[in-house]
Design a protein around this motif. Structure first.
Motif, PDB file in Angstrom:
ATOM      1  N   THR A   1      28.612 -16.867  14.331  1.00 50.63           N
ATOM      2  CA  THR A   1      30.035 -17.499  14.501  1.00 50.63           C
ATOM      3  C   THR A   1      30.822 -16.969  13.684  1.00 50.63           C
ATOM      4  O   THR A   1      31.977 -17.879  13.791  1.00 50.63           O
ATOM      5  CB  THR A   1      29.565 -19.078  14.709  1.00 50.63           C
ATOM      6  OG1 THR A   1      29.163 -19.552  13.350  1.00 50.63           O
ATOM      7  CG2 THR A   1      28.325 -19.389  15.691  1.00 50.63           C
ATOM      8  N   ALA A   2      30.921 -16.264  12.716  1.00 51.25           N
ATOM      9  CA  ALA A   2      31.966 -16.131  11.610  1.00 51.25           C
ATOM     10  C   ALA A   2      33.140 -15.477  12.705  1.00 51.25           C
ATOM     11  O   ALA A   2      32.700 -14.488  13.337  1.00 51.25           O
ATOM     12  CB  ALA A   2      31.561 -15.072  10.573  1.00 51.25           C
ATOM     13  N   PRO A   3      34.435 -15.855  12.462  1.00 55.73           N
ATOM     14  CA  PRO A   3      35.345 -15.009  13.251  1.00 55.73           C
ATOM     15  C   PRO A   3      35.817 -13.841  12.685  1.00 55.73           C
ATOM     16  O   PRO A   3      35.701 -13.386  11.527  1.00 55.73           O
ATOM     17  CB  PRO A   3      36.442 -15.932  12.895  1.00 55.73           C
ATOM     18  CG  PRO A   3      36.132 -16.908  11.556  1.00 55.73           C
ATOM     19  CD  PRO A   3      34.782 -16.905  11.663  1.00 55.73           C
ATOM     20  N   TYR A   4      35.885 -12.775  13.633  1.00 53.64           N
ATOM     21  CA  TYR A   4      36.331 -11.529  13.369  1.00 53.64           C
ATOM     22  C   TYR A   4      37.412 -11.090  14.066  1.00 53.64           C
ATOM     23  O   TYR A   4      37.777 -11.443  15.109  1.00 53.64           O
ATOM     24  CB  TYR A   4      35.184 -10.437  13.504  1.00 53.64           C
ATOM     25  CG  TYR A   4      35.010 -10.052  14.808  1.00 53.64           C
ATOM     26  CD1 TYR A   4      35.514  -9.243  15.666  1.00 53.64           C
ATOM     27  CD2 TYR A   4      33.968 -10.801  15.592  1.00 53.64           C
ATOM     28  CE1 TYR A   4      35.012  -8.684  16.856  1.00 53.64           C
ATOM     29  CE2 TYR A   4      33.654 -10.472  16.995  1.00 53.64           C
ATOM     30  CZ  TYR A   4      34.179  -9.416  17.564  1.00 53.64           C
ATOM     31  OH  TYR A   4      34.173  -8.983  18.812  1.00 53.64           O
ATOM     32  N   ARG A   5      38.285 -10.083  13.705  1.00 51.90           N
ATOM     33  CA  ARG A   5      39.121  -9.528  14.401  1.00 51.90           C
ATOM     34  C   ARG A   5      38.939  -7.814  13.980  1.00 51.90           C
ATOM     35  O   ARG A   5      38.968  -7.299  12.974  1.00 51.90           O
ATOM     36  CB  ARG A   5      40.723  -9.716  13.925  1.00 51.90           C
ATOM     37  CG  ARG A   5      40.860 -11.313  14.143  1.00 51.90           C
ATOM     38  CD  ARG A   5      42.252 -11.759  13.694  1.00 51.90           C
ATOM     39  NE  ARG A   5      42.553 -11.530  12.372  1.00 51.90           N
ATOM     40  CZ  ARG A   5      43.327 -10.874  11.835  1.00 51.90           C
ATOM     41  NH1 ARG A   5      44.174  -9.929  12.426  1.00 51.90           N
ATOM     42  NH2 ARG A   5      43.480 -10.749  10.380  1.00 51.90           N
ATOM     43  N   LEU A   6      39.195  -7.355  15.216  1.00 52.93           N
ATOM     44  CA  LEU A   6      38.933  -5.765  15.041  1.00 52.93           C
ATOM     45  C   LEU A   6      40.609  -5.271  15.060  1.00 52.93           C
ATOM     46  O   LEU A   6      41.227  -5.701  16.240  1.00 52.93           O
ATOM     47  CB  LEU A   6      38.366  -5.153  16.386  1.00 52.93           C
ATOM     48  CG  LEU A   6      38.039  -3.812  16.114  1.00 52.93           C
ATOM     49  CD1 LEU A   6      37.545  -2.913  15.047  1.00 52.93           C
ATOM     50  CD2 LEU A   6      37.496  -3.005  17.778  1.00 52.93           C
ATOM     51  N   VAL A   7      40.940  -4.409  14.145  1.00 54.50           N
ATOM     52  CA  VAL A   7      42.432  -4.084  14.214  1.00 54.50           C
ATOM     53  C   VAL A   7      42.358  -2.590  14.182  1.00 54.50           C
ATOM     54  O   VAL A   7      41.368  -1.938  13.635  1.00 54.50           O
ATOM     55  CB  VAL A   7      43.226  -4.719  13.075  1.00 54.50           C
ATOM     56  CG1 VAL A   7      43.265  -6.322  13.179  1.00 54.50           C
ATOM     57  CG2 VAL A   7      42.806  -4.484  11.781  1.00 54.50           C
ATOM     58  N   ASP A   8      43.690  -2.017  14.605  1.00 47.83           N
ATOM     59  CA  ASP A   8      43.719  -0.637  14.410  1.00 47.83           C
ATOM     60  C   ASP A   8      44.157  -0.186  12.848  1.00 47.83           C
ATOM     61  O   ASP A   8      44.333  -1.103  12.088  1.00 47.83           O
ATOM     62  CB  ASP A   8      44.712   0.001  15.470  1.00 47.83           C
ATOM     63  CG  ASP A   8      45.926  -0.468  15.370  1.00 47.83           C
ATOM     64  OD1 ASP A   8      46.726  -1.058  14.424  1.00 47.83           O
ATOM     65  OD2 ASP A   8      46.627  -0.328  16.493  1.00 47.83           O
ATOM     66  N   GLY A   9      44.506   0.849  12.533  1.00 51.36           N
ATOM     67  CA  GLY A   9      45.099   1.416  11.225  1.00 51.36           C
ATOM     68  C   GLY A   9      46.296   0.881  10.930  1.00 51.36           C
ATOM     69  O   GLY A   9      46.478   0.493   9.712  1.00 51.36           O
ATOM     70  N   ASP A  10      47.256   0.346  11.675  1.00 50.75           N
ATOM     71  CA  ASP A  10      48.365  -0.493  11.510  1.00 50.75           C
ATOM     72  C   ASP A  10      48.263  -2.141  11.407  1.00 50.75           C
ATOM     73  O   ASP A  10      49.333  -2.648  11.305  1.00 50.75           O
ATOM     74  CB  ASP A  10      49.439  -0.044  12.562  1.00 50.75           C
ATOM     75  CG  ASP A  10      49.961   1.338  12.438  1.00 50.75           C
ATOM     76  OD1 ASP A  10      49.677   1.961  11.409  1.00 50.75           O
ATOM     77  OD2 ASP A  10      50.042   1.950  13.681  1.00 50.75           O
ATOM     78  N   GLY A  11      46.843  -2.418  11.675  1.00 46.39           N
ATOM     79  CA  GLY A  11      46.928  -3.893  11.588  1.00 46.39           C
ATOM     80  C   GLY A  11      47.245  -4.658  12.836  1.00 46.39           C
ATOM     81  O   GLY A  11      46.785  -5.797  13.020  1.00 46.39           O
ATOM     82  N   ALA A  12      47.319  -3.751  13.974  1.00 46.17           N
ATOM     83  CA  ALA A  12      47.635  -4.477  15.483  1.00 46.17           C
ATOM     84  C   ALA A  12      46.009  -4.775  15.940  1.00 46.17           C
ATOM     85  O   ALA A  12      44.990  -4.262  15.898  1.00 46.17           O
ATOM     86  CB  ALA A  12      48.358  -3.549  16.255  1.00 46.17           C
TER      87      ALA A  12
END
Length: 153
Positions: free
Chosen positions: A69-80
């Motif tokens: 349940t830990a929140p995660y975000r997958l981002v690209d190399g630019d942080g998008a």
């Protein structure tokens, strides 16, 4: 045939077509490259906790933030941001290939997160708003299909 009867027939004929058109609006013109490829994010938390192999786990010690349940975000190399969600339950895997012949052995906690992501040159995962962790692309994933892999630390 009365005017009211003709109107009802016209509505009965056109209504399904209008509804079908409304349901498919937005489904056309999509760029397949942006739709993304199914992949698996594979996080391996190297904390050497003593556990049985194959049991549910979470990060321990300095890695308590890596858990179900830990929140995660997958981002690209630019942080998008490309994908976000919550981590699933981790599974313990042996830290060493050698059979130690005891029930509890040093383990790592592995998390496998299925995602669909557009192709990018670089990917990073942000867990619980901590600093981003670089992911490498593994096209030879033994579990089938490409994966994005991070070993923490």
């Amino acid at each position: 045939m009365t005017r009211q009867h003709r109107r009802r027939r016209l509505v009965a004929t056109l209504l399904p077509l209008l509804l079908a058109g409304g349901l498919t609006a937005g489904c056309t013109g999509s760029d397949p490259a942006e739709d993304g490829d199914p992949m698996t994010i594979r996080l391996l938390v190297r904390e050497f906790n003593l556990r049985e192999i194959g049991v549910d786990c979470a990060g321990s010690g300095a890695y308590l933030f890596v858990h179900r349940t830990a929140p995660y975000r997958l981002v690209d190399g630019d942080g998008a941001e490309l994908v976000s969600g919550e981590l699933p339950t981790g599974t313990s895997v042996a830290a060493f290939e050698e059979d130690l012949e005891v029930p509890r052995v040093p383990t790592f906690c592995e998390f496998a997160v299925p995602v669909t992501v557009p192709k990018r040159d670089a990917y990073q995962i942000v867990i619980d708003d901590r600093p981003p962790i670089a992911l490498t692309t593994d096209r030879e994933n033994p579990e089938g299909g490409p994966s994005l892999v991070a070993v923490i630390p």
